[in-house]
Scaffold this active site. Structure first.
Site, PDB file in Angstrom:
ATOM      1  CG  HIS A 106      -1.962  -1.071   1.196  1.00  8.83           C
ATOM      2  ND1 HIS A 106      -2.745  -1.384   2.296  1.00  8.83           N
ATOM      3  CD2 HIS A 106      -2.353  -1.927   0.219  1.00  8.83           C
ATOM      4  CE1 HIS A 106      -3.560  -2.381   1.989  1.00  8.83           C
ATOM      5  NE2 HIS A 106      -3.332  -2.725   0.736  1.00  8.83           N
ATOM      6  CB  SER A 107       3.855   2.196  -1.926  1.00  9.71           C
ATOM      7  OG  SER A 107       4.562   1.019  -1.582  1.00  9.71           O
TER       8      SER A 107
END
Length: 626
Positions: A536-537
């Site tokens: 989930h960058s």
């Protein structure tokens, strides 16, 4: 037909946001020429994509998987006891939507409000949230949409362990909710929805919904896959095109062979949190000091490019399940069945330490829609089954979605295939240990109260002192008999269980475990040794004022340039408590609206479903319906 050398709009990156932008723009006006450039393969009709249950293969780093690129920390981390984090990024059309776990959640309303940017409040964005959804779950609120291109359902399987989990969560004070994705509920448990079309059984990915559906009926959307964007071409400070390199023809006599495509109206960077800042820096947009060191002409001095990298963190613990439990261990399909959003009580806050309490007071206390942690269950062991003893399992996940830690990414060369300097920053703020430690304890209490609980798999838990009341123990035959129907004890005698020196007492399983200071240290060491990314960058090209390290303004324009926008999760100035596919789609919808406004166009909504890839059962939703 050959690819054009000049178009109106170039979208660099075919992840969820890029697919939305390219599809919306192209469908709005058949005369508008749009090119979408993606570094990975085309996902069209790929069974490894559209079959929901086999996503785990796409997460493996085994030399066979070409659907992900793996970023590894450049330096060993003292915060992880010498480990290097590994963060996979999708390398396929559709981006993460083509290979992710298919788990649907939304960010809380305060997450968007915290952007503190005109036009980006939750109230502003709700219409776009509805526009993208084809919501196939029953619910009792009006926050969802039902005619959009992205299908969301409960999937094809809800196991008894899922309901067992919800019952046990309620026993420790986490109530059931039919919808904790209503933007405001932060304390509850639900059946976790999935990006699966219940009519077709297929994954609901962004490329199928927004790109293939348009290319089937129009000729103005030009797709280039297996092509990595090297840099933006500027005339002065105006973006006029891009240079890209074909991944199968990277070099000729040691030199990169670039192809140039010009853009008459706009260039859109949508290569993700780890890709977009690298393109900017190779193009002369970033810290002037870094660019000069690499002999790159400075177009715009933006020190914020590549900084403030954020992610979500997860740990997992595995438990024995009863023989009659339906799990995915025999064929690891990997469907996560339930989700649990929770916030700590006043008593629990006292035990979480000064670092987290400071964060609580400034970040969580006055925002009751923000969950401190997510917890979830998988009906099976999320692990290498060749290393596990025989038996049935369930896995508890602990997710930290608002970490205080930050990282960075910067290029080390003008070569787009040269690895960048990368520091994930995992756990470099001590405040992040307390909520994960707390969530481990809470999910462990839920597990011990489940009817299907049959002990703990000791290899997948912290290493407590053997004499500690918190020590992890497998279950013995006598205790298992007390918990199992007589007809099922044969599984125990056949070797499903082994007898530890100090087994669980069945009468004490439902009493809360008491943890000492040494036990907490054992949990923290376990966290440092095992904490991982959740893919989930976000956050490396923040939408905030220039003087605060911002990279883009409220219309997603890159400061100091013209005709250049960033439209992906790199623009997030703060974290979003969610599985980020939904947020990437939303940023894409917002970015598409902004571009259409500037082009004098409006979103075009069909009156009837537009066909796309043939599906043997059922009929897909209209690809661009509101």
């Amino acid at each position: 037909m050959g690819q054009p050398q000049e178009v109106d709009v170039i979208v660099c990156g075919g992840g969820p946001a890029g697919c939305v932008v390219a599809g919306r723009l192209a469908y709005a006006d058949p005369n508008l020429q749009v090119m979408l450039i993606e570094g990975g393969n085309n996902n069209r009709d790929d069974p490894w994509v559209y079959r929901p249950g086999i996503y785990v293969r796409n997460m493996q780093r085994d030399g066979l998987n070409d659907k992900a690129t793996f970023y590894t920390d450049t330096m060993e981390s003292s915060h992880l006891r010498g480990r290097k984090s590994i963060v996979p990024c999708a390398n396929i059309l559709g981006g993460g939507s083509s290979i992710n776990f298919q788990m649907y959640t939304r960010a809380s309303a305060s997450d968007w409000d915290d952007f503190k940017t005109e036009g980006w409040t939750a109230e502003d964005l709700v219409p776009l949230m509805k526009r993208l959804e084809n919501y196939q779950k029953p619910c009792n609120n009006d926050s969802h949409g039902y005619d959009g291109p992205i299908a969301i359902s409960n999937g094809g399987q809800i196991t008894a362990l899922a309901h067992d989990f919800i019952r046990a969560a309620d026993a420790i004070g986490v109530p059931f909710s039919d919808d904790i994705q209503d933007l405001k509920t932060a304390h509850g448990a639900e059946i976790w929805a999935k990006y699966i079309n219940r009519h077709t059984g297929r994954r609901s990915d962004a490329a199928t919904a927004y790109v293939h559906s348009v290319m089937d009926v129009q000729t103005n959307l030009h797709l280039r896959t297996n092509c990595r964007v090297s840099r933006v071409i500027f005339e002065g400070s105006t973006a006029v095109g891009v240079a890209y390199v074909h991944s199968r023809n990277r070099a000729h006599k040691g030199e990169l062979r670039e192809t140039i495509v010009r853009a008459r109206k706009s260039v859109v960077l949508s290569s993700g949190t780890l890709g977009t800042p690298q393109i900017l820096e190779r193009s002369g947009v970033g810290s002037a000091k870094l660019l000069k060191e690499l002999d790159i002409k400075v177009v715009s001095d933006l020190p914020g490019v590549g900084e403030q990298y954020q992610d979500h963190y997860t740990t997992l613990s595995i438990y024995r399940a009863s023989n009659e439990s339906v799990t995915t261990d025999d064929f690891l399909r990997g469907d996560k069945e339930t989700q649990d959003k929770i916030r700590p009580t006043e008593e629990e806050l006292k035990e979480m330490g000064p670092e987290f309490n400071k964060l609580w007071d400034t970040y969580f206390k006055d925002k009751p829609d923000k969950p401190v942690m997510f917890g979830s269950i998988v009906s099976g062991a999320y692990a290498d089954h060749s290393l596990l003893p025989p038996g049935k399992y369930f896995t508890m996940f602990q997710y930290l979605e608002y970490p205080a830690s930050r990282g960075k990414i910067h290029i080390q060369s003008t070569n787009p295939y040269k690895e960048p300097f990368y520091d994930s920053g995992f756990m470099n703020n001590k405040a992040d240990f307390a909520p994960i430690r707390w969530s481990y304890k809470k999910t462990r209490e839920v597990a011990r109260r489940m009817d299907g609980f049959r002990g703990e798999l000791t290899s997948h838990h912290p290493h407590f002192h053997p004499a500690s009341p918190a020590a992890v123990r497998d279950i013995d035959i006598k205790t298992a008999k007390q918990l199992l129907p007589d007809s099922l004890t044969v599984g125990i005698h056949m070797g499903t269980w082994h007898k530890p020196s100090e087994p669980y007492d069945a009468n004490k399983i439902h009493e809360d475990i008491q943890y000492s200071e040494d036990d907490d240290k054992a949990i923290d060491n376990w966290i440092a040794d095992h904490v991982e990314t959740t893919w989930h960058s976000l956050g490396t090209c923040a939408m905030k004022p220039l003087e605060q390290g911002g990279v883009v303004d409220k219309r997603l324009n890159v400061y100091g340039t013209q005709n250049l926008k960033c439209v992906d999760l790199s623009i997030c100035p703060d974290n979003l408590g969610t599985n980020t596919y939904s947020s990437a789609l939303l940023v894409g919808e917002k970015g598409a609206n902004l571009l259409l406004e500037e082009l004098g166009l409006k979103v075009r909504l069909p009156h009837a479903p537009v066909p796309h890839s043939p599906i043997p059962t059922g009929k897909p939703a209209a690809p661009m319906a509101r």
